[in-house]
Every structure is written in structure tokens, then in C-alpha cells.
Design a protein around this motif. Structure first.
Motif, PDB file in Angstrom:
ATOM      1  N   LYS A 210       0.686  -1.187   0.044  1.00  0.00           N
ATOM      2  CA  LYS A 210      -0.210   0.020   0.020  1.00  0.00           C
ATOM      3  C   LYS A 210       0.814   1.275   0.112  1.00  0.00           C
ATOM      4  O   LYS A 210       0.282   2.046  -0.325  1.00  0.00           O
ATOM      5  CB  LYS A 210      -1.197   0.184   1.209  1.00  0.00           C
ATOM      6  CG  LYS A 210      -1.745  -1.412   1.536  1.00  0.00           C
ATOM      7  CD  LYS A 210      -3.070  -1.113   0.483  1.00  0.00           C
ATOM      8  CE  LYS A 210      -3.987  -2.554   1.046  1.00  0.00           C
ATOM      9  NZ  LYS A 210      -3.540  -3.909   0.567  1.00  0.00           N
ATOM     10  N   HIS A 246      14.441  -3.467  -7.427  1.00  0.00           N
ATOM     11  CA  HIS A 246      13.347  -3.839  -8.494  1.00  0.00           C
ATOM     12  C   HIS A 246      13.824  -5.147  -9.074  1.00  0.00           C
ATOM     13  O   HIS A 246      14.987  -5.151  -9.752  1.00  0.00           O
ATOM     14  CB  HIS A 246      12.835  -2.792  -9.387  1.00  0.00           C
ATOM     15  CG  HIS A 246      12.407  -3.317 -10.866  1.00  0.00           C
ATOM     16  ND1 HIS A 246      12.499  -2.387 -11.909  1.00  0.00           N
ATOM     17  CD2 HIS A 246      11.954  -4.248 -11.189  1.00  0.00           C
ATOM     18  CE1 HIS A 246      12.136  -3.276 -12.731  1.00  0.00           C
ATOM     19  NE2 HIS A 246      11.771  -4.206 -12.544  1.00  0.00           N
ATOM     20  N   GLY A 248      13.349  -8.727 -11.451  1.00  0.00           N
ATOM     21  CA  GLY A 248      12.201  -9.300 -12.476  1.00  0.00           C
ATOM     22  C   GLY A 248      13.159  -9.161 -13.657  1.00  0.00           C
ATOM     23  O   GLY A 248      14.193  -8.737 -13.698  1.00  0.00           O
ATOM     24  N   GLN A 249      12.157  -9.491 -14.950  1.00  0.00           N
ATOM     25  CA  GLN A 249      12.817  -9.412 -15.976  1.00  0.00           C
ATOM     26  C   GLN A 249      13.580  -8.040 -16.292  1.00  0.00           C
ATOM     27  O   GLN A 249      14.367  -8.144 -16.935  1.00  0.00           O
ATOM     28  CB  GLN A 249      11.447  -9.578 -16.965  1.00  0.00           C
ATOM     29  CG  GLN A 249      12.103  -9.782 -18.528  1.00  0.00           C
ATOM     30  CD  GLN A 249      10.976 -10.443 -19.165  1.00  0.00           C
ATOM     31  OE1 GLN A 249       9.607  -9.844 -19.141  1.00  0.00           O
ATOM     32  NE2 GLN A 249      11.218 -11.662 -19.509  1.00  0.00           N
ATOM     33  N   THR A 250      12.861  -6.894 -16.290  1.00  0.00           N
ATOM     34  CA  THR A 250      13.539  -5.738 -16.466  1.00  0.00           C
ATOM     35  C   THR A 250      14.247  -5.081 -15.212  1.00  0.00           C
ATOM     36  O   THR A 250      14.956  -4.054 -15.403  1.00  0.00           O
ATOM     37  CB  THR A 250      12.576  -4.685 -17.094  1.00  0.00           C
ATOM     38  OG1 THR A 250      11.319  -4.690 -15.874  1.00  0.00           O
ATOM     39  CG2 THR A 250      11.845  -5.049 -18.251  1.00  0.00           C
ATOM     40  N   GLY A 263       2.746  -9.721  -0.869  1.00  0.00           N
ATOM     41  CA  GLY A 263       2.012  -8.671  -1.268  1.00  0.00           C
ATOM     42  C   GLY A 263       2.342  -8.603  -2.720  1.00  0.00           C
ATOM     43  O   GLY A 263       2.373  -7.484  -3.435  1.00  0.00           O
ATOM     44  N   SER A 265       1.903 -10.069  -6.853  1.00  0.00           N
ATOM     45  CA  SER A 265       0.994 -10.817  -7.276  1.00  0.00           C
ATOM     46  C   SER A 265       1.426 -12.089  -8.132  1.00  0.00           C
ATOM     47  O   SER A 265       0.985 -13.252  -8.312  1.00  0.00           O
ATOM     48  CB  SER A 265       0.074 -10.139  -8.453  1.00  0.00           C
ATOM     49  OG  SER A 265       1.017  -9.483  -9.171  1.00  0.00           O
ATOM     50  N   GLY A 266       2.534 -11.844  -8.751  1.00  0.00           N
ATOM     51  CA  GLY A 266       3.516 -12.980  -9.274  1.00  0.00           C
ATOM     52  C   GLY A 266       3.247 -13.169 -10.808  1.00  0.00           C
ATOM     53  O   GLY A 266       3.232 -13.949 -11.533  1.00  0.00           O
ATOM     54  N   ALA A 267       3.138 -11.557 -11.444  1.00  0.00           N
ATOM     55  CA  ALA A 267       3.210 -11.310 -12.794  1.00  0.00           C
ATOM     56  C   ALA A 267       4.334 -12.308 -13.338  1.00  0.00           C
ATOM     57  O   ALA A 267       5.309 -12.215 -12.798  1.00  0.00           O
ATOM     58  CB  ALA A 267       3.223 -10.094 -13.360  1.00  0.00           C
ATOM     59  N   GLN A 269       6.637 -11.444 -15.462  1.00  0.00           N
ATOM     60  CA  GLN A 269       7.850 -10.711 -15.702  1.00  0.00           C
ATOM     61  C   GLN A 269       8.455 -10.682 -14.317  1.00  0.00           C
ATOM     62  O   GLN A 269       9.693 -10.402 -14.362  1.00  0.00           O
ATOM     63  CB  GLN A 269       7.507  -9.191 -15.923  1.00  0.00           C
ATOM     64  CG  GLN A 269       6.886  -9.254 -17.240  1.00  0.00           C
ATOM     65  CD  GLN A 269       5.382  -9.163 -17.370  1.00  0.00           C
ATOM     66  OE1 GLN A 269       4.562  -9.365 -16.295  1.00  0.00           O
ATOM     67  NE2 GLN A 269       4.831  -9.131 -18.541  1.00  0.00           N
ATOM     68  N   ASP A 302      -3.312 -11.738   5.511  1.00  0.00           N
ATOM     69  CA  ASP A 302      -3.026 -10.291   5.349  1.00  0.00           C
ATOM     70  C   ASP A 302      -1.562 -10.121   5.864  1.00  0.00           C
ATOM     71  O   ASP A 302      -1.414 -10.301   7.006  1.00  0.00           O
ATOM     72  CB  ASP A 302      -4.088  -9.388   6.345  1.00  0.00           C
ATOM     73  CG  ASP A 302      -3.911  -7.799   6.016  1.00  0.00           C
ATOM     74  OD1 ASP A 302      -2.956  -7.391   5.490  1.00  0.00           O
ATOM     75  OD2 ASP A 302      -4.669  -7.208   6.696  1.00  0.00           O
ATOM     76  N   ALA A 303      -0.813  -9.346   4.883  1.00  0.00           N
ATOM     77  CA  ALA A 303       0.386  -8.999   5.415  1.00  0.00           C
ATOM     78  C   ALA A 303       0.630  -8.317   6.597  1.00  0.00           C
ATOM     79  O   ALA A 303       1.739  -8.591   7.257  1.00  0.00           O
ATOM     80  CB  ALA A 303       1.222  -8.338   4.092  1.00  0.00           C
TER      81      ALA A 303
ATOM     82  N   THR B  13       7.566 -10.804 -23.700  1.00  0.00           N
ATOM     83  CA  THR B  13       7.649 -11.541 -22.421  1.00  0.00           C
ATOM     84  C   THR B  13       6.753 -12.511 -22.006  1.00  0.00           C
ATOM     85  O   THR B  13       7.072 -13.615 -21.247  1.00  0.00           O
ATOM     86  CB  THR B  13       7.745 -10.524 -21.160  1.00  0.00           C
ATOM     87  OG1 THR B  13       6.543  -9.823 -21.389  1.00  0.00           O
ATOM     88  CG2 THR B  13       8.845  -9.441 -21.427  1.00  0.00           C
TER      89      THR B  13
END
Ligand SMILES: Cc1cc2nc3c(=O)[nH]c(=O)nc-3n(C[C@H](O)[C@H](O)[C@H](O)COP(=O)(O)OP(=O)(O)OC[C@H]3O[C@@H](n4cnc5c(N)ncnc54)[C@H](O)[C@@H]3O)c2cc1C
Lengths: 322, 248
Positions: A210, A246, A248-250, A263, A265-267, A269, A302-303, B13
Motif C-alpha cells: 500500500k 526492483h 524481475g525481467q527488467t 503482497g 501478485s506473481g506476474a 515478468q 493479510d501481510a 515476455t
């Protein structure tokens, strides 16, 4: 013929990746019936390498190499490889070593495989397994040149003790002005905390937290575990956390022993950057969050309730352990 | 100032990764191809140089005719011209050798490549070009400015960043930060129309040794299902992490 490794050190201490590389090199050397030589740059005491199977160290001590300069370091490794007649040259996957390795490969006219994730699949022909497609697959690569350069992915082999008798030798490669075309003006390191690159455990949080004001609990959990903190891309895009965190992929890839995602989502990327972490724990209020599909352990909840409790319990556990 | 941006043509991707012919080849069936994200950041930075410092921007790709839409997209974003080297990009060294030839003949001052591509993630090409040509090389670059022939840049390092200085000509391995994602350009109608009239030169490859070859692909073993622990039973999670996974 020997195998040559570049054993990276910082402030006179070998990095963990250097010990992993030594362990790996010993195993490859055994299968090729040869020995392991390490080249070090301003490393000070090198005796620790004998624990991990290194037979000989070429010690370079040179003030000009006090700061990392890719071209000069590549030149050092090239000359060490030539001196030893090394047929296999091994580097790790730190940012510095990645910077170096393709320069070393070209200088040695060697076939180069990066992101190597295990021992050679075969030594004749020489084939290794590598990560590909953002860790969604592996690729078996065959190297056809006489000299081979490999860069080992972090945490892909492990650290194994294998005592050897170490010979040390001072080594003075020729380095010229042409090696210093790039000059370091200033260096900014993150504050004293564990960096993602060195961490065995990473505690990562996403937009589910949040706002930046809630990162205190993430940092506390990380500190109990001796972990680094990280985040998902929107979190750094929103400016809640620095870009360097950050994942991830990028962003950054993390190949840790334990990755805790709170928290997030696990996209796809994001997952691309953490696939090679060994154990993944996911804490998310949404039981349908895609992250649960790739996780080893999960908590639906809830985290804001779970994290402070988990931190307290881990603190007690750590105290009891010590 | 002449800038060359190396463009890798990679699966989007979200593509499904599958293999065919006894797992020896990537299955391109139904796969959408895009400009490699790290290269797209570099391309946008090059367009800024073009707009602010009057640079010309050439984009280059080593690949078959199927990569031309990707090069046209780069032209639509604003590159002045494109080159396609008509060869299958078999390995990092082969690609670097082709690009080095273009750079030598074209006299480029800045060459921007992505620090790695999303397909093979090799991270080899920019360093290899620099090695072949003996040019100054900056990897993991997150910022670059040029004044005259002086270059100041910021690089990501483990646990922080560093500022470096060098001189042209220079090879860059770029990544996010060299521009931010919000600054990436989307081709507009005018760009798409003018891209059709811009030059796309096709060159035949030079000889280069093939040092490595991909012989086989594998997918990771299927994962066992997640073990769910109740939020009221955090001791159990600690127990599992300590005794079963042995990571704490
Ligand atoms: C080309 C491209 C590249 C990209 N690269 C990356 C990358 O490198 N890294 C990256 O991370 N993303 C990347 N993305 C973005 C990615 O697609 C997702 O948008 C992003 O990962 C989502 O971040 P998030 O999970 O933090 O946020 P959200 O998607 O908003 O998810 C937040 C999660 O938090 C949970 N949650 C909410 N409240 C609570 C609570 N109180 N307790 C517990 N859980 C809670 C929700 O259930 C949800 O699952 C990229 C996208 C594109 C198109």
C-alpha cells in the motif's frame, strides 16, 4: 593445462561466489584430470582458497588495479590464462565478472557460455547447461574452441570444501595505459545493509503493501533473517523504493536460497527474475494470486497481520538457535 | 554524432516457451516478437541524442527477413535508417563479429546495445564488440551524457552505482535507467508512414567462426504444488523452512 578461475574479492576478502567458483572448478578439473589455478587481484591473504580445492594462486598486487576496471582486469585474466596454458577459464556472475567475461573470451579467442547452471553435461564434446528465456528453459550449449570461457550463475552449484595444498606465486602482468580508457569518477554504495547481490535470503514486497511508509516491517523481517530487501516493479516505478531493488525481467535477477514475496501478485515478468531461487515463500491475501503456482510454501492472509508476528517468532527462533 | 543501436528481435515476455524437432529448436509458432526491452531503452536514449544534439541514429539487427517488422518499428520510433545483416544469429561471437564490421565501416561514435537479450540472456554481444574493436566499453549503463568527445556515464554495480568517464567512440551495454519506462516512445501514425520511406539496407554477413552452438533445450522439471500453511500457524512455516527446506 590447468583450469583458471578469477577469484573475486572485496576489501581483502573473497566473495562467496569466488568460493562457489572454486568448488565448481575443482569438480571440473577432476573430470578433466587437471588442477585449479586461481588468479586474484589485490586479495591479501589467499589461503582460504585451499579449502575449496584451488591448487595454485597467481597473486596480482598492483595499486593501479585498486578500483575495478574491466579492460585491465580482463587483460590480467588473459595473461594468467596464457601463462598457465588454461583450456578452461571460469568466472562468476557478479556485475563485475559479467562485465569482464566477454572481453576475456574475445582476448583468448575462446567460445563463451554465460549463465551456466551446472557441471558440464559432457567434456568431449564440451557441453554445458545454461539458463535461457529468462529462466523459463535451459539450453545445452556446445563449445567448439580449444579454450573455453564459462560464467557460472550464482548459487547454481553451491560451496563445497575440498582441501588442497596451495602454492602461491606473485604474478606481474603487463598492463598499459590503453587498459584505462574508462575511469571511475565516484562510487555510491547503498547504506550498510545487505545488497541483493550478496544475499542468501531476499525479502521482497509489492504493491500489496500500500505505501512506502509500510516498508519498516519488511526491513525488520529482513534484518532478523540477515536478508536483503527487494520489490516489484510498480513499487520502484512509484518511487516507494529505489530502482536497484526492483526484481524481475527488467530489473535484477535473484538466485537466492530463500525468496519471500509479500503482497506481490506473481506476474510472469516478476517470476522471470526469481525462478532460479531455491525456495520461495509467498504471503498474499488473494488465494488466486498466480505466485502461489510457483511457490514452495504459501500463506493466504493479510501481510499487515502476518509480517509483524512472523518477525517476532523468527527473532525468538534465532535467539534460541544461537 | 553517429549512433548505432543494436536491436535484438525477441519473443514477447508473455510468450509460451516450447521446443520442436527433438527439443533442438525454439517453437516460434504463435510467438509475438518485440524489440528486446533493454535495446528499446537504448533506442529511446539515442532518439534523445538525435533531438537534442543532432545525432543520426541507425538501427541494426542480425537476422532473417522475418525481423524486418521489428526494424521498421524502430524506424517508426524515430531512427533515421536501418541495416539488416542477413544471417541467422547463431552465437554471441558471430553476432558481435557482424556488428563490429558495420561499426568499423560506418565510423559510429556511440554504439548502444542492451546489456542482455530476453531470449538467450547471454549478455555477451556488447562486450564482444568492444573486445573485437578495442573500443571503450561501459556495461550495465543507466545514464549517459556526451559533451564533445567526452562521455560521462553511470553504471550499476553490485550494491550501488558508479559514475565513470571515458571518450568516444564507446560501446554501451544499456538497461532501464538509461531512460525510464514512462519515456519509451510508441510509434505514431506519422512515424509509421515515414518509416516506410526510410532506408533499410540489407548486408550479407562476413565470415566468422562459430564458437558455440545450442544443441538442445530443456524445460525445468514440473514443480510440486505449494504447501499452504495457515496464517495462525507461523511456527509451522519456521519449522518447514528450518527442517525441511533447510534455508534458515
Ligand atoms: C515488459 C514488462 C516488463 C516488466 N518487468 C517487470 C519486472 O522486472 N519486475 C516486476 O515485478 N514486474 C514487471 N512488470 C510488471 C508486472 O507485469 C506486474 O505488473 C508487477 O509485477 C505487479 O507488481 P505487484 O505484484 O507488486 O502489484 P499488483 O499486481 O498490484 O499485486 C499486488 C498483490 O498484493 C496482494 N495484496 C494486496 N493487499 C495485501 C495484503 N494486505 N496482504 C497481502 N497481500 C496483499 C494482492 O492480492 C496482489 O496479489 C513488467 C511488465 C511488462 C509489461
Amino acid at each position: 593445462m590447468s583450469i583458471l578461475i578469477y577469484a573475486e574479492s572485496a576489501e581483502g576478502k573473497f566473495k562467496k561466489v569466488a568460493l562457489e567458483l572454486a568448488s565448481y572448478a575443482k569438480k571440473v578439473a577432476e573430470s578433466l584430470g587437471t588442477t585449479v589455478t586461481a588468479v586474484t587481484v589485490n586479495a591479501g591473504d589467499v589461503s582460504e582458497l585451499s579449502k575449496y580445492g584451488v591448487d595454485k594462486v597467481l597473486k596480482v598486487a598492483n595499486d593501479k588495479l585498486a578500483g575495478f576496471t574491466a579492460k585491465a582486469y580482463a587483460d590480467v585474466i588473459k595473461q594468467a590464462a596464457q601463462k598457465e596454458g588454461a583450456k578452461v577459464v571460469l568466472l562468476s556472475s557478479t556485475t563485475d565478472s559479467i562485465y569482464l567475461s566477454s572481453l576475456v573470451a574475445v582476448a583468448l579467442e575462446a567460445g563463451f557460455a554465460s549463465n551456466v547452471v551446472g557441471l558440464p553435461v559432457s567434456t568431449s564434446p564440451f557441453q554445458v547447461k545454461r539458463n535461457a528465456f529468462s529462466n523459463k528453459a535451459f539450453n545445452i550449449t556446445e563449445i567448439n574452441t580449444d579454450v573455453k570461457v564459462l560464467a557460472l550463475a550464482k548459487n547454481s552449484y553451491g560451496i563445497f570444501e575440498n582441501a588442497s595444498t596451495l602454492t602461491e606465486e606473485d604474478f606481474n602482468p603487463t598492463i598499459g595505459d590503453a587498459d584505462f580508457g574508462v575511469k571511475v569518477v565516484s562510487v555510491e554504495k547503498g547504506s550498510g545493509k545487505v545488497s541483493i547481490a550478496d544475499a542468501d535470503i531476499v525479502v521482497s514486497a509489492g504493491r500489496g503493501l500500500k505505501g512506502p511508509e509500510n516498508w519498516g516491517m519488511v526491513e525488520e523481517l529482513a534484518s532478523v533473517l540477515g536478508a536483503a530487501t527487494a520489490c516489484s516493479k510498480p513499487v520502484s516505478d512509484l518511487g516507494w523504493r529505489p530502482h536497484g531493488e526492483h526484481v524481475g525481467q527488467t530489473g535484477k535477477p535473484v538466485a537466492t536460497n530463500l525468496y519471500i514475496a509479500i503482497g506481490i501478485s506473481g506476474a510472469i515478468q516478476h517470476i522471470a527474475g526469481i525462478n532460479s531461487s531455491k525456495v520461495k515463500v509467498v504471503i498474499n491475501s488473494d488465494p488466486e494470486a498466480p505466485f502461489f503456482k510457483v511457490a514452495d510454501y504459501g500463506i493466504v492472509g493479510d501481510a499487515f497481520e502476518i509480517i509483524p508476528q512472523l518477525t517476532a517468532k523468527l527473532k525468538a527462533f534465532k535467539e534460541q538457535q544461537s | 554524432m553517429k549512433i548505432l543501436v543494436c536491436i535484438s528481435h525477441v519473443p514477447d515476455t508473455t510468450s509460451k516457451i516450447n521446443f520442436i524437432n527433438g527439443d533442438s529448436e525454439f517453437d516460434t509458432n504463435g510467438v509475438q516478437y518485440v524489440i528486446n526491452p533493454n535495446d528499446e531503452f537504448g533506442l529511446t536514449r539515442a532518439i534523445w541524442f538525435q533531438e537534442q544534439q543532432g545525432a543520426t541514429v541507425t538501427v541494426v539487427n542480425v537476422g532473417g527477413p522475418d525481423t524486418e517488422p521489428t526494424l521498421r518499428k524502430a524506424l517508426a520510433i524515430g531512427a533515421n535508417e536501418a541495416i539488416r545483416i542477413n544471417a541467422n544469429p547463431t552465437d554471441g561471437f558471430f553476432v558481435a563479429k557482424q556488428l563490429a564490421e558495420v561499426i568499423k565501416n560506418g565510423g559510429y561514435d556511440i554504439v548502444i546495445a542492451g546489456k542482455e537479450s530476453l531470449d538467450y540472456n547471454g549478455g555477451m554481444v556488447p562486450g564482444m564488440i568492444a573486445g573485437i574493436l578495442g573500443y571503450n566499453f561501459l556495461n550495465s549503463c543507466t545514464n549517459i551524457t556526451v559533451e564533445g568527445t567526452n562521455v560521462t556515464a553511470v553504471r550499476e554495480i553490485d550494491g550501488g552505482k558508479e559514475t565513470v568517464s571515458t571518450t568516444l567512440p564507446v560501446i554501451i551495454g544499456g538497461q532501464k535507467g538509461i531512460v525510464e519506462e514512462k519515456d519509451l516512445r510508441i510509434p505514431n501514425m506519422r512515424g509509421i508512414m515515414t518509416a516506410r520511406t526510410k532506408a533499410l539496407t540489407i548486408l550479407e554477413p562476413v565470415d566468422a567462426s562459430v564458437n558455440t552452438k545450442a544443441v538442445k533445450f530443456e524445460k525445468p522439471a514440473p514443480k510440486s504444488a505449494v504447501k499452504l500453511v495457515s496464517a495462525d500457524n507461523l511456527d509451522e512455516l519456521i519449522n518447514l523452512l528450518h527442517n525441511e527446506a533447510k534455508v534458515i
